[in-house]
Scaffold this motif. Structure first.
Motif, PDB file in Angstrom:
ATOM      1  N   PHE A   7       0.803  -1.213   0.000  1.00 12.63           N
ATOM      2  CA  PHE A   7       0.000   0.000   0.000  1.00 12.63           C
ATOM      3  C   PHE A   7       0.844   1.274   0.000  1.00 12.63           C
ATOM      4  O   PHE A   7       0.298   2.370   0.178  1.00 12.63           O
ATOM      5  N   ASP A   8       2.142   1.176  -0.244  1.00 11.79           N
ATOM      6  CA  ASP A   8       2.981   2.381  -0.287  1.00 11.79           C
ATOM      7  C   ASP A   8       2.471   3.380  -1.326  1.00 11.79           C
ATOM      8  O   ASP A   8       2.569   4.595  -1.124  1.00 11.79           O
ATOM      9  N   PHE A   9       1.920   2.884  -2.430  1.00 11.32           N
ATOM     10  CA  PHE A   9       1.391   3.761  -3.475  1.00 11.32           C
ATOM     11  C   PHE A   9       0.314   4.700  -2.935  1.00 11.32           C
ATOM     12  O   PHE A   9       0.080   5.775  -3.492  1.00 11.32           O
ATOM     13  N   PHE A  10      -0.361   4.314  -1.847  1.00  8.68           N
ATOM     14  CA  PHE A  10      -1.547   5.016  -1.379  1.00  8.68           C
ATOM     15  C   PHE A  10      -1.250   6.140  -0.394  1.00  8.68           C
ATOM     16  O   PHE A  10      -2.125   6.940  -0.083  1.00  8.68           O
ATOM     17  N   HIS A  11      -0.017   6.231   0.082  1.00  4.99           N
ATOM     18  CA  HIS A  11       0.330   7.266   1.058  1.00  4.99           C
ATOM     19  C   HIS A  11       0.175   8.653   0.437  1.00  4.99           C
ATOM     20  O   HIS A  11       0.531   8.872  -0.708  1.00  4.99           O
ATOM     21  N   GLY A  12      -0.381   9.591   1.221  1.00  4.09           N
ATOM     22  CA  GLY A  12      -0.507  10.960   0.768  1.00  4.09           C
ATOM     23  C   GLY A  12      -1.941  11.369   0.491  1.00  4.09           C
ATOM     24  O   GLY A  12      -2.894  10.748   0.972  1.00  4.09           O
ATOM     25  N   GLU A  13      -2.066  12.444  -0.290  1.00  5.19           N
ATOM     26  CA  GLU A  13      -3.364  13.068  -0.574  1.00  5.19           C
ATOM     27  C   GLU A  13      -3.956  12.536  -1.873  1.00  5.19           C
ATOM     28  O   GLU A  13      -3.228  12.299  -2.843  1.00  5.19           O
ATOM     29  N   TRP A  14      -5.297  12.425  -1.905  1.00  6.48           N
ATOM     30  CA  TRP A  14      -6.026  11.955  -3.076  1.00  6.48           C
ATOM     31  C   TRP A  14      -7.330  12.728  -3.243  1.00  6.48           C
ATOM     32  O   TRP A  14      -7.930  13.152  -2.254  1.00  6.48           O
ATOM     33  N   THR A  15      -7.751  12.874  -4.473  1.00  2.00           N
ATOM     34  CA  THR A  15      -9.128  13.253  -4.752  1.00  2.00           C
ATOM     35  C   THR A  15      -9.841  11.957  -5.144  1.00  2.00           C
ATOM     36  O   THR A  15      -9.223  11.033  -5.686  1.00  2.00           O
ATOM     37  N   VAL A  16     -11.130  11.894  -4.837  1.00  2.00           N
ATOM     38  CA  VAL A  16     -11.869  10.650  -5.030  1.00  2.00           C
ATOM     39  C   VAL A  16     -13.157  10.939  -5.789  1.00  2.00           C
ATOM     40  O   VAL A  16     -13.880  11.882  -5.473  1.00  2.00           O
ATOM     41  N   ARG A  17     -13.420  10.104  -6.776  1.00  2.00           N
ATOM     42  CA  ARG A  17     -14.709  10.121  -7.451  1.00  2.00           C
ATOM     43  C   ARG A  17     -15.449   8.857  -7.019  1.00  2.00           C
ATOM     44  O   ARG A  17     -15.040   7.746  -7.333  1.00  2.00           O
ATOM     45  N   HIS A  18     -16.514   9.045  -6.259  1.00  2.00           N
ATOM     46  CA  HIS A  18     -17.324   7.933  -5.753  1.00  2.00           C
ATOM     47  C   HIS A  18     -18.454   7.638  -6.731  1.00  2.00           C
ATOM     48  O   HIS A  18     -19.060   8.553  -7.287  1.00  2.00           O
ATOM     49  N   ARG A  19     -18.752   6.365  -6.866  1.00  2.00           N
ATOM     50  CA  ARG A  19     -19.926   5.915  -7.598  1.00  2.00           C
ATOM     51  C   ARG A  19     -20.482   4.749  -6.798  1.00  2.00           C
ATOM     52  O   ARG A  19     -19.785   3.747  -6.597  1.00  2.00           O
ATOM     53  N   VAL A 122      -3.322   0.151  -9.616  1.00  2.00           N
ATOM     54  CA  VAL A 122      -2.597   0.977  -8.653  1.00  2.00           C
ATOM     55  C   VAL A 122      -1.302   1.517  -9.254  1.00  2.00           C
ATOM     56  O   VAL A 122      -0.587   0.823  -9.970  1.00  2.00           O
ATOM     57  N   SER A 123      -1.053   2.793  -8.965  1.00  2.00           N
ATOM     58  CA  SER A 123       0.177   3.462  -9.375  1.00  2.00           C
ATOM     59  C   SER A 123       0.368   4.630  -8.417  1.00  2.00           C
ATOM     60  O   SER A 123      -0.522   4.916  -7.624  1.00  2.00           O
ATOM     61  N   PRO A 124       1.485   5.314  -8.493  1.00  2.88           N
ATOM     62  CA  PRO A 124       1.653   6.483  -7.628  1.00  2.88           C
ATOM     63  C   PRO A 124       0.640   7.593  -7.903  1.00  2.88           C
ATOM     64  O   PRO A 124       0.421   8.465  -7.069  1.00  2.88           O
ATOM     65  N   ALA A 125      -0.010   7.583  -9.076  1.00  4.14           N
ATOM     66  CA  ALA A 125      -0.902   8.681  -9.458  1.00  4.14           C
ATOM     67  C   ALA A 125      -2.382   8.314  -9.492  1.00  4.14           C
ATOM     68  O   ALA A 125      -3.225   9.200  -9.571  1.00  4.14           O
ATOM     69  N   ALA A 126      -2.718   7.025  -9.439  1.00  3.54           N
ATOM     70  CA  ALA A 126      -4.124   6.630  -9.562  1.00  3.54           C
ATOM     71  C   ALA A 126      -4.337   5.240  -8.979  1.00  3.54           C
ATOM     72  O   ALA A 126      -3.401   4.440  -8.876  1.00  3.54           O
ATOM     73  N   ALA A 127      -5.575   4.972  -8.598  1.00  2.00           N
ATOM     74  CA  ALA A 127      -5.955   3.644  -8.120  1.00  2.00           C
ATOM     75  C   ALA A 127      -7.479   3.532  -8.179  1.00  2.00           C
ATOM     76  O   ALA A 127      -8.187   4.535  -8.205  1.00  2.00           O
ATOM     77  N   ARG A 151      -4.405  11.810  -7.846  1.00  2.63           N
ATOM     78  CA  ARG A 151      -3.658  12.783  -7.052  1.00  2.63           C
ATOM     79  C   ARG A 151      -4.142  14.197  -7.359  1.00  2.63           C
ATOM     80  O   ARG A 151      -4.385  14.528  -8.518  1.00  2.63           O
ATOM     81  N   PRO A 152      -4.263  15.018  -6.315  1.00  2.48           N
ATOM     82  CA  PRO A 152      -4.553  16.439  -6.585  1.00  2.48           C
ATOM     83  C   PRO A 152      -3.402  17.047  -7.380  1.00  2.48           C
ATOM     84  O   PRO A 152      -2.252  16.618  -7.224  1.00  2.48           O
ATOM     85  N   GLU A 153      -3.676  18.024  -8.209  1.00  4.93           N
ATOM     86  CA  GLU A 153      -2.675  18.607  -9.102  1.00  4.93           C
ATOM     87  C   GLU A 153      -1.383  19.004  -8.376  1.00  4.93           C
ATOM     88  O   GLU A 153      -0.311  18.723  -8.841  1.00  4.93           O
ATOM     89  N   ALA A 154      -1.476  19.652  -7.219  1.00  8.60           N
ATOM     90  CA  ALA A 154      -0.293  20.185  -6.548  1.00  8.60           C
ATOM     91  C   ALA A 154       0.350  19.194  -5.591  1.00  8.60           C
ATOM     92  O   ALA A 154       1.415  19.453  -5.066  1.00  8.60           O
ATOM     93  N   SER A 155      -0.273  18.000  -5.363  1.00  8.69           N
ATOM     94  CA  SER A 155       0.176  17.107  -4.308  1.00  8.69           C
ATOM     95  C   SER A 155       1.372  16.260  -4.673  1.00  8.69           C
ATOM     96  O   SER A 155       2.208  15.971  -3.864  1.00  8.69           O
ATOM     97  N   GLY A 156       1.455  15.785  -5.906  1.00  7.40           N
ATOM     98  CA  GLY A 156       2.487  14.807  -6.232  1.00  7.40           C
ATOM     99  C   GLY A 156       2.174  13.512  -5.510  1.00  7.40           C
ATOM    100  O   GLY A 156       1.032  13.150  -5.335  1.00  7.40           O
ATOM    101  N   THR A 157       3.204  12.797  -5.063  1.00  4.91           N
ATOM    102  CA  THR A 157       2.987  11.518  -4.392  1.00  4.91           C
ATOM    103  C   THR A 157       3.507  11.518  -2.965  1.00  4.91           C
ATOM    104  O   THR A 157       3.645  10.481  -2.360  1.00  4.91           O
ATOM    105  N   SER A 158       3.815  12.687  -2.433  1.00  2.00           N
ATOM    106  CA  SER A 158       4.437  12.718  -1.106  1.00  2.00           C
ATOM    107  C   SER A 158       3.434  12.354  -0.018  1.00  2.00           C
ATOM    108  O   SER A 158       2.289  12.738  -0.057  1.00  2.00           O
ATOM    109  N   ALA A 159       3.913  11.577   0.937  1.00  2.00           N
ATOM    110  CA  ALA A 159       3.107  11.246   2.104  1.00  2.00           C
ATOM    111  C   ALA A 159       3.234  12.388   3.091  1.00  2.00           C
ATOM    112  O   ALA A 159       4.282  13.003   3.232  1.00  2.00           O
ATOM    113  N   GLY A 160       2.149  12.658   3.807  1.00  2.00           N
ATOM    114  CA  GLY A 160       2.207  13.791   4.712  1.00  2.00           C
ATOM    115  C   GLY A 160       1.834  13.520   6.076  1.00  2.00           C
ATOM    116  O   GLY A 160       1.306  12.794   6.683  1.00  2.00           O
TER     117      GLY A 160
END
Length: 160
Positions: A7-19, A122-127, A151-160
């Protein structure tokens, strides 16, 4: 084989589209879509993580605690909602490549259900995450919730 870093790919900020289906057990029910945000942080040097998902459309938040069992080489995913403050029964499973599949038992609307979570793409930018329920022990699955993470535009993949 699954590892403590699945789950390392998932660390950090994300925007989510729910359905999600308006009725989780009715294959004829309509779907609703809404946005959300998610933040995940690692614990135990990657062998665990916790995330909080904000779903303003539903008026609630959720969290998942993921724990890697070193002996079984499997993950347990433990979900809780701010609506109940309770932890639901875990789903357990593992990754094979970029796809993870996790199963467990629960109840929904008074019915016993088998639960399946699938992580894919799964990737650093999407899942993509999907939830499905089965009322017949896993013979027939009804997907009832899909989340597309980016990923949000300004976030990149950094965990916070």
């Amino acid at each position: 084989m699954s590892s403590p870093h699945d789950f390392d790919f998932f660390h950090g900020e994300w925007t989510v589209r729910h359905r999600r289906r308006t009725d989780f057990l009715d294959p004829e029910s309509s779907w609703e879509e809404f946005p959300g945000t998610n933040h995940c942080r690692p614990l135990f040097d990657g062998a665990a993580n916790i995330d909080e998902i904000d779903m303003p459309h539903l008026g609630c938040k959720g969290l998942t605690l993921r724990l890697f069992d070193q002996e079984s080489r499997q993950w347990s995913l433990n979900w809780s909602s701010s609506r109940s403050g309770k932890v639901f029964p875990p789903v357990v499973g593992r990754f094979a490549g970029d796809r993870g599949e996790f199963h467990g038992d629960d109840t929904h609307d008074g019915k016993d259900v088998r639960v399946r979570y699938v992580w894919s793409g799964v990737s650093p930018a999407a899942a993509r995450w999907e939830q499905a329920f089965s009322v017949d022990g896993g013979e027939i699955w009804l997907t009832n919730w899909v989340m597309e993470f980016t990923r949000p535009e300004a976030s990149g993949t950094s965990a916070g």
